[in-house]
Write an enzyme that holds these catalytic residues in place. Sequence first.
Site, PDB file in Angstrom:
ATOM      1  N   GLY A 113      -9.790 -16.630  -7.971  1.00  0.00           N
ATOM      2  CA  GLY A 113     -10.298 -15.460  -6.987  1.00  0.00           C
ATOM      3  C   GLY A 113     -10.798 -15.807  -5.941  1.00  0.00           C
ATOM      4  O   GLY A 113     -11.521 -16.708  -5.634  1.00  0.00           O
ATOM      5  N   ASP A 156       0.688  -1.204   0.074  1.00  0.00           N
ATOM      6  CA  ASP A 156       0.050  -0.058   0.015  1.00  0.00           C
ATOM      7  C   ASP A 156       0.779   1.221  -0.098  1.00  0.00           C
ATOM      8  O   ASP A 156       0.334   2.267   0.566  1.00  0.00           O
ATOM      9  CB  ASP A 156      -0.697  -0.036   0.995  1.00  0.00           C
ATOM     10  CG  ASP A 156      -2.166  -0.822   0.922  1.00  0.00           C
ATOM     11  OD1 ASP A 156      -2.593  -0.847  -0.430  1.00  0.00           O
ATOM     12  OD2 ASP A 156      -2.658  -1.600   1.821  1.00  0.00           O
ATOM     13  N   ASP A 169      -7.275  -3.514  -5.388  1.00  0.00           N
ATOM     14  CA  ASP A 169      -6.819  -2.467  -4.514  1.00  0.00           C
ATOM     15  C   ASP A 169      -5.625  -1.684  -5.199  1.00  0.00           C
ATOM     16  O   ASP A 169      -5.278  -0.571  -5.373  1.00  0.00           O
ATOM     17  CB  ASP A 169      -6.947  -2.518  -3.109  1.00  0.00           C
ATOM     18  CG  ASP A 169      -7.897  -3.371  -2.602  1.00  0.00           C
ATOM     19  OD1 ASP A 169      -8.371  -4.437  -3.157  1.00  0.00           O
ATOM     20  OD2 ASP A 169      -8.082  -3.029  -1.253  1.00  0.00           O
TER      21      ASP A 169
HETATM   22  N1  GLY Z   1      -7.473  -1.415   0.530  1.00  0.00           N
HETATM   23  C1  GLY Z   1      -8.126  -1.680   1.542  1.00  0.00           C
HETATM   24  C2  GLY Z   1      -9.597  -1.394   1.496  1.00  0.00           C
HETATM   25  O1  GLY Z   1     -10.033  -0.725   0.577  1.00  0.00           O
HETATM   26  O2  GLY Z   1     -10.298  -1.624   2.573  1.00  0.00           O
END
Ligand code: GLY
Length: 387
Positions: free
Chosen positions: A214, A96, A156
């Site tokens: 997935g 992240d 994400d």
């Molecule tokens: N990237 C983690 C979320 O959107 O909760």
Amino acid sequence: MIREISESERKDALREAVRILYRNLPAYTYKCQDTASTDGIYKPIENNEWTTGFWPGELWLAYLETEDELFAHVGGIFVESFRKRILTHTAVDHHDMGFLYTPSCVSAWQITRNAHAREAAILAADNLVSRYQEKGEFIQAWGKMGADDNYRYIIDCLLNLPLLYWATEETGNPRYREIAEKHTETCVRNSFRSDYSSFHTFFMDKETGAPLRGETCQGYKADSSWARGQAWGVYGLALAYRHTGKRSYLDLFEHVSEYFMEKLPEDMIPYWDLIFQSGDEPRDSSSGSIVACGYLDAADSYEKLGEYEKARKYRHLAKVLLKAIYDKAMVRSDEDGVNGLVKHGTYAKKSPYNTCTPYGVDECVSWGDYYWMEALYRLGGTWKSWW
Ligand code: GLY
């Protein structure tokens, strides 16, 4: 059908957001906001979550809106915190880096030419690149590199990739961009089903690199569409197009967007998983703001392509999503017992089929606040994106 947010409502919403930010500054100058609020209030935490870049991102947006140096000053304090975090490798063993360093440091570099912000963001890009797996051509999201139970990426991550495009532009080193492009291709090939719904996480074969399956972590079940995953897909594809110029990403963006819109309830505030369209399940308002940002980004791309009808369509849809939040979820500065900007977000809701740790259900969520502000500010027409 809900109307568009008007210009006076947009200004009102930004004004309210800025007031709440002023009120919050004393508590969150040397501390960060928690991932999600607890009973409406963000706990002050150390800089050790994947979400702590969003509050500084709000400060930079507030600085652009108000030109009050106080916001830039506190934004600068956070640059030092983020630089220390990457230099000491604190809570950065995950992908992240874009969520953390784009709104906190790429923004600061862009606005104030703070050299520590640039340095920190490049170090974060290096860290992100270090999570690339050649076998399968993806950036591993979580856990120890190569671990059998974590040989996967998550949708994400599309929002982490602009940091890599930026790092190539800044340094001239093509490696960052190459990895972003490879990861995007892998994601586009595997994360979307034939009906353009999406998988949250996707496992690859560690030996051959072949796509395996997935699964979900935060969605309702493996074959449903977690609302925020779909939203990351929408914004992520708009950004992927902008950074690569690949038309197929913009075409896919349209399909993934259509699926999202079709699954919204009448009031246009998404349920936490798109499998739900009515009833008492919690909502995830943050997905609406993220998608609105994606629509505004794509609208600019369509405009540049001379496709004015599509540019108008996505600007209109963005304003409709924002109006729903304005009417149903926005916090006003005189409201007691809540210090976020937008209510009815959901971080992680436990279902019988998913693997998440429940947290932040029907609360303010830090990215929900950030993307709400980003969309409102961007709609004003002067923003230079840091994504
Ligand atoms: N990237 C983690 C979320 O959107 O909760």
